[in-house]
Structures are given as structure tokens and as C-alpha cells.
Design a protein around this motif. Structure first.
Motif, PDB file in Angstrom:
ATOM      1  N   PRO A  18      21.144 -25.322 -13.937  1.00  0.00           N
ATOM      2  CA  PRO A  18      20.360 -26.632 -13.266  1.00  0.00           C
ATOM      3  C   PRO A  18      20.804 -26.225 -11.436  1.00  0.00           C
ATOM      4  O   PRO A  18      20.261 -27.446 -10.988  1.00  0.00           O
ATOM      5  CB  PRO A  18      20.886 -27.971 -13.926  1.00  0.00           C
ATOM      6  CG  PRO A  18      22.535 -27.134 -14.176  1.00  0.00           C
ATOM      7  CD  PRO A  18      22.256 -25.717 -15.002  1.00  0.00           C
ATOM      8  N   ALA A  19      21.477 -25.009 -11.182  1.00  0.00           N
ATOM      9  CA  ALA A  19      20.958 -25.098  -9.954  1.00  0.00           C
ATOM     10  C   ALA A  19      20.182 -25.698  -9.212  1.00  0.00           C
ATOM     11  O   ALA A  19      19.437 -24.718  -8.980  1.00  0.00           O
ATOM     12  CB  ALA A  19      22.446 -24.351  -9.506  1.00  0.00           C
ATOM     13  N   THR A  20      20.191 -26.722  -7.854  1.00  0.00           N
ATOM     14  CA  THR A  20      19.020 -26.819  -7.434  1.00  0.00           C
ATOM     15  C   THR A  20      18.381 -25.590  -6.266  1.00  0.00           C
ATOM     16  O   THR A  20      19.416 -24.783  -5.813  1.00  0.00           O
ATOM     17  CB  THR A  20      19.508 -28.171  -6.056  1.00  0.00           C
ATOM     18  OG1 THR A  20      19.719 -28.648  -7.005  1.00  0.00           O
ATOM     19  CG2 THR A  20      18.321 -27.548  -5.149  1.00  0.00           C
ATOM     20  N   THR A  34       9.774 -25.068  -9.597  1.00  0.00           N
ATOM     21  CA  THR A  34       9.057 -24.071 -10.579  1.00  0.00           C
ATOM     22  C   THR A  34      10.064 -23.830 -11.187  1.00  0.00           C
ATOM     23  O   THR A  34      11.052 -23.502 -10.642  1.00  0.00           O
ATOM     24  CB  THR A  34       8.296 -22.769 -10.125  1.00  0.00           C
ATOM     25  OG1 THR A  34       6.989 -22.900  -9.806  1.00  0.00           O
ATOM     26  CG2 THR A  34       7.924 -21.691 -11.973  1.00  0.00           C
ATOM     27  N   ASP A  35       9.808 -24.175 -12.891  1.00  0.00           N
ATOM     28  CA  ASP A  35      10.660 -23.930 -13.904  1.00  0.00           C
ATOM     29  C   ASP A  35      11.099 -22.186 -14.058  1.00  0.00           C
ATOM     30  O   ASP A  35      10.692 -21.866 -14.476  1.00  0.00           O
ATOM     31  CB  ASP A  35      10.406 -24.412 -15.423  1.00  0.00           C
ATOM     32  CG  ASP A  35      11.753 -24.941 -16.678  1.00  0.00           C
ATOM     33  OD1 ASP A  35      12.397 -23.705 -16.232  1.00  0.00           O
ATOM     34  OD2 ASP A  35      11.429 -25.263 -16.697  1.00  0.00           O
ATOM     35  N   TRP A  90      13.715 -18.072  -2.531  1.00  0.00           N
ATOM     36  CA  TRP A  90      14.066 -18.066  -3.532  1.00  0.00           C
ATOM     37  C   TRP A  90      12.581 -17.370  -3.701  1.00  0.00           C
ATOM     38  O   TRP A  90      12.120 -15.842  -5.042  1.00  0.00           O
ATOM     39  CB  TRP A  90      14.493 -18.384  -5.205  1.00  0.00           C
ATOM     40  CG  TRP A  90      13.340 -19.662  -5.507  1.00  0.00           C
ATOM     41  CD1 TRP A  90      12.855 -20.549  -5.525  1.00  0.00           C
ATOM     42  CD2 TRP A  90      12.128 -19.238  -6.738  1.00  0.00           C
ATOM     43  NE1 TRP A  90      12.698 -21.575  -6.223  1.00  0.00           N
ATOM     44  CE2 TRP A  90      11.423 -20.614  -6.971  1.00  0.00           C
ATOM     45  CE3 TRP A  90      12.100 -18.003  -7.204  1.00  0.00           C
ATOM     46  CZ2 TRP A  90      10.351 -20.029  -7.439  1.00  0.00           C
ATOM     47  CZ3 TRP A  90      11.122 -18.549  -8.323  1.00  0.00           C
ATOM     48  CH2 TRP A  90      10.350 -19.364  -8.469  1.00  0.00           C
ATOM     49  N   VAL A  91      11.602 -17.973  -3.584  1.00  0.00           N
ATOM     50  CA  VAL A  91       9.740 -17.321  -3.474  1.00  0.00           C
ATOM     51  C   VAL A  91       9.474 -16.301  -3.180  1.00  0.00           C
ATOM     52  O   VAL A  91       9.003 -15.677  -3.178  1.00  0.00           O
ATOM     53  CB  VAL A  91       9.391 -18.417  -3.404  1.00  0.00           C
ATOM     54  CG1 VAL A  91       7.666 -18.377  -2.811  1.00  0.00           C
ATOM     55  CG2 VAL A  91       8.964 -19.983  -4.073  1.00  0.00           C
ATOM     56  N   PRO A 109      20.779 -12.020  -6.924  1.00  0.00           N
ATOM     57  CA  PRO A 109      21.807 -13.436  -6.694  1.00  0.00           C
ATOM     58  C   PRO A 109      21.630 -14.244  -5.657  1.00  0.00           C
ATOM     59  O   PRO A 109      22.055 -15.689  -5.745  1.00  0.00           O
ATOM     60  CB  PRO A 109      23.231 -12.359  -6.452  1.00  0.00           C
ATOM     61  CG  PRO A 109      22.470 -11.628  -5.984  1.00  0.00           C
ATOM     62  CD  PRO A 109      21.359 -10.727  -6.539  1.00  0.00           C
ATOM     63  N   MET A 110      20.272 -13.858  -6.347  1.00  0.00           N
ATOM     64  CA  MET A 110      19.235 -14.971  -4.469  1.00  0.00           C
ATOM     65  C   MET A 110      18.924 -16.324  -5.455  1.00  0.00           C
ATOM     66  O   MET A 110      17.996 -17.087  -4.496  1.00  0.00           O
ATOM     67  CB  MET A 110      18.731 -14.463  -3.635  1.00  0.00           C
ATOM     68  CG  MET A 110      19.823 -13.443  -2.424  1.00  0.00           C
ATOM     69  SD  MET A 110      18.933 -12.510  -1.590  1.00  0.00           S
ATOM     70  CE  MET A 110      20.006 -11.149  -0.903  1.00  0.00           C
ATOM     71  N   ILE A 111      18.617 -15.861  -6.497  1.00  0.00           N
ATOM     72  CA  ILE A 111      17.867 -16.831  -7.688  1.00  0.00           C
ATOM     73  C   ILE A 111      18.775 -17.505  -8.581  1.00  0.00           C
ATOM     74  O   ILE A 111      19.688 -16.736  -8.806  1.00  0.00           O
ATOM     75  CB  ILE A 111      16.698 -16.077  -8.342  1.00  0.00           C
ATOM     76  CG1 ILE A 111      15.842 -15.670  -7.253  1.00  0.00           C
ATOM     77  CG2 ILE A 111      15.754 -16.845  -9.529  1.00  0.00           C
ATOM     78  CD1 ILE A 111      14.594 -14.863  -8.082  1.00  0.00           C
ATOM     79  N   LYS A 112      19.143 -18.471  -7.911  1.00  0.00           N
ATOM     80  CA  LYS A 112      20.264 -19.635  -8.316  1.00  0.00           C
ATOM     81  C   LYS A 112      19.619 -19.716 -10.308  1.00  0.00           C
ATOM     82  O   LYS A 112      18.772 -20.586 -10.910  1.00  0.00           O
ATOM     83  CB  LYS A 112      20.293 -20.571  -7.900  1.00  0.00           C
ATOM     84  CG  LYS A 112      20.522 -20.520  -6.690  1.00  0.00           C
ATOM     85  CD  LYS A 112      21.770 -19.832  -6.125  1.00  0.00           C
ATOM     86  CE  LYS A 112      22.269 -19.753  -4.762  1.00  0.00           C
ATOM     87  NZ  LYS A 112      23.600 -18.423  -4.703  1.00  0.00           N
ATOM     88  N   LYS A 113      20.370 -20.093 -10.868  1.00  0.00           N
ATOM     89  CA  LYS A 113      20.763 -20.236 -12.730  1.00  0.00           C
ATOM     90  C   LYS A 113      20.052 -21.740 -12.885  1.00  0.00           C
ATOM     91  O   LYS A 113      21.373 -22.024 -11.825  1.00  0.00           O
ATOM     92  CB  LYS A 113      21.778 -19.831 -13.168  1.00  0.00           C
ATOM     93  CG  LYS A 113      22.052 -20.221 -14.537  1.00  0.00           C
ATOM     94  CD  LYS A 113      22.655 -19.404 -15.295  1.00  0.00           C
ATOM     95  CE  LYS A 113      23.595 -19.973 -16.778  1.00  0.00           C
ATOM     96  NZ  LYS A 113      24.318 -19.443 -17.885  1.00  0.00           N
TER      97      LYS A 113
END
Length: 339
Positions: free
Chosen positions: A133-135, A91-92, A140-141, A127-131
């Protein structure tokens, strides 16, 4: 299968190891005597108990190759639905952030929490949700689900109108390591502010308590407590668990660091003070690890007394809050719903 001769040898060696390590058990018993408060009787009180639960990660996944859609759904014990959305690991995240808050306007419970904490993007929240365009990591869900649950709790405390004094039961301990920096500490302050506002403006007492089925602290000291006869009384009771006992059980001591400990480092992850609670009236009834908000420790008798009646009626798990079990039943997506 282990043959009988090997089983006898295994039993003999286990006994030898336990005898050799007897000192460890003696140390644990000493820690229980010094670090666990006296068992106090729980007196029943009439207060509404409500619980909120997010749909468990094991039964919210919709497999439709090549997609891996996951439902983010939060309901309470009265089957009120507070969140229902679908995300996938790809998801974007920028668009997902805008779903909650855009141009400073909060659109959802999570958006309101983000606005309160002064962030506008999900990767600023954890911090566990990456900014981009990092994969992003697929995990993260699960982090996003936990953030949503905390946001709903935040909203229930600060915005909902209650007809009576109410205990809000959180599924698990009142601790989290998914928030960035000191944001969890700010969340804790926001919850405390909401509780004070409810009491001041609406004359309602709102209590927040976290109830878990398992804890490393209880697991570590269960045998020592049995040998010491701790909480073996014939009535419902609770006992205060010292921070030292918690720190001895956790690998990461910061998960047990409360506001009352002077360590020189801010408390970033803990909002609760642990108690062991037995809602049953028999000596061998189950004991549960329970967190009270640090600001409500003085109200322990009120909170546990309010949960007593609800827990006595617990089903299918006996002497476990029924409201929490109802919330799990309402949140589970199984059978016809999943089809």
C-alpha cells in the motif's frame, strides 16, 4: 537586455576563460583521436525498416479535473497499434498487474515479458513502481510506459512473422535503468534468442538498432570532432565509439558499461554498443548517436546500409530515419484525436 558595453565585457571574459581552459579542449581532442574509430563508408542495402514509438508524455495527458488520465499507446511506422490503455497516477497496481498476467497466463505483450522474466507484479518488474500500500510516485506512469515499449519490442522480435530481412528501429539508445536487478540483462538475452530463432526457423535476419537525436557523449566531443576533422568526409559514414569515451561523458559509468568491459560488476543497464553515424553525403551533415545490439556489432555495415535510404528520405528532420519520424507522427495524439 544586456547593454553593448556589458556585452563587450562579457565577450572579453568568455574569450579569456576559453584561453585559460584550452587544456581541456586539447584533452578532448586527444580522447577523440584515441577513442573514436576510423570513419567507415556506409554502403546502401535494401532492407525493410520499421520503428515503434510510444505516445509521448507531453501529448498523451487528458486533463479532466480532478482526474489525470494518461494514455499508454504504442504504434509503429506502419500505424499498427500494439497497445492502447488508460491509466491514472492512482490506478490500482494490483489490478493493473492482473490485466497483463494472472495465474501464470500472459494476456498482453507486457504480460509475456513479465512471464519470461519470472515476475507477476509490476512492482517486481521495476523498483520505480512502489508495492502497495505504499503511496506511488506520479512518475510511475512514465516508467510503465517505457516498460510497455520494451515489451512490444520484445514481442516484435520473438513473435512477429517478417516477409523480408528487417531492421527494427528503437526510439533512443538501447539502455534502461527502470528494470529491477538484472532483469534488463535477461530481456537482452531474450531479444538475442528471438533474433537467433528468426534466423534459424524462418530464415529471416532481424536487426535491432537504437537511434537518438541527442547524447551526452556526442555533446561532449562535438567541438573536438570538428577540430579534428572527424567524419567530415563527403559520403555517409559511421565510427565506433569506445566505452572509455562514453564513461567520460556520463555521470553514472554503469550507463556506459558493456559486456566487453571487465569490471567485476554485471552489466545491468546497457544492451547496445554506441556508434556515431552520418547518413548525409556532405561534410557538415548531422551526426547521430546510434546503438547496435552488442550481439550485432559485427553487422554494423548491414544495419547502417539498411537505414541509409530511409534516412536520406528523412522529413522533416533531414538525414534522420524516416520510419522513426513516421512512427512519431502516428503516435502523437493531437488536434482531432485529442479533442
Amino acid at each position: 537586455m544586456i547593454d553593448p558595453e556589458s556585452m563587450a565585457q562579457l565577450r572579453k571574459e568568455l574569450r579569456e576563460r576559453m584561453v585559460a581552459d584550452r587544456k581541456l579542449l586539447d584533452e578532448l581532442r586527444a580522447e577523440v583521436r584515441s577513442g573514436l574509430g576510423d570513419a567507415r563508408r556506409i554502403m546502401p542495402r535494401q532492407t525493410t525498416a520499421v520503428s515503434l514509438v510510444g505516445t509521448d508524455g507531453g501529448n498523451n495527458r487528458i486533463e479532466f479535473d480532478p482526474f489525470m488520465a494518461q494514455l499508454i499507446r504504442v504504434v509503429d511506422s506502419s500505424n499498427n497499434e500494439y497497445c492502447l490503455e488508460v491509466v491514472t497516477p492512482t490506478t490500482d497496481l494490483t489490478e493493473l498487474s492482473k490485466r497483463h498476467i494472472e495465474d501464470g497466463t500472459a494476456k498482453t505483450a507486457l504480460g509475456k515479458l513479465m512471464k519470461f522474466l519470472g515476475v507477476s507484479r509490476l512492482w517486481e518488474l521495476s523498483p520505480m513502481i512502489k508495492k502497495p500500500p505504499a503511496t506511488p510516485s506520479p512518475s510511475w506512469v512514465q516508467v510503465y510506459r517505457e516498460l510497455t515499449e520494451w515489451a512490444v519490442l520484445f514481442s516484435l522480435v520473438r513473435e512477429k512473422d517478417y516477409g523480408t530481412d528487417t531492421v527494427i528501429v528503437w526510439d533512443g539508445l538501447l539502455r534502461s535503468k527502470v528494470f529491477a536487478g538484472t532483469l534488463f540483462a535477461e530481456l537482452r538475452k531474450g531479444i538475442d534468442e528471438g533474433i537467433r530463432a528468426q534466423r534459424t526457423r524462418k530464415r529471416r535476419s532481424i536487426y535491432v538498432v537504437g537511434v537518438a537525436k541527442h547524447s551526452k557523449v556526442l555533446q561532449r566531443y562535438r567541438l573536438a570532432m570538428m577540430l579534428e576533422g572527424t567524419m567530415r568526409c563527403e559520403y555517409p559514414c559511421y565510427a565506433d565509439v569506445s566505452r572509455e569515451l562514453e564513461q567520460n561523458a556520463y555521470v553514472w559509468s554503469e550507463y556506459a558499461r558493456g559486456g566487453e568491459i571487465e569490471t567485476g560488476e554485471a552489466n545491468k543497464f546497457v544492451a547496445g554498443k554506441m556508434f556515431f553515424v552520418k547518413f548525409g553525403g556532405r561534410p557538415r551533415d548531422p551526426i547521430w548517436p546510434v546503438d547496435l545490439l552488442e550481439s550485432q556489432v559485427a553487422d554494423a555495415q548491414i544495419v547502417f546500409g539498411s537505414l541509409l535510404t530511409d534516412s536520406i528520405e528523412g522529413f522533416p528532420v533531414p538525414f534522420y530515419p524516416r520510419c522513426l519520424q513516421r512512427a512519431h507522427e502516428n503516435a502523437a495524439l493531437v488536434d482531432f484525436d485529442m479533442d
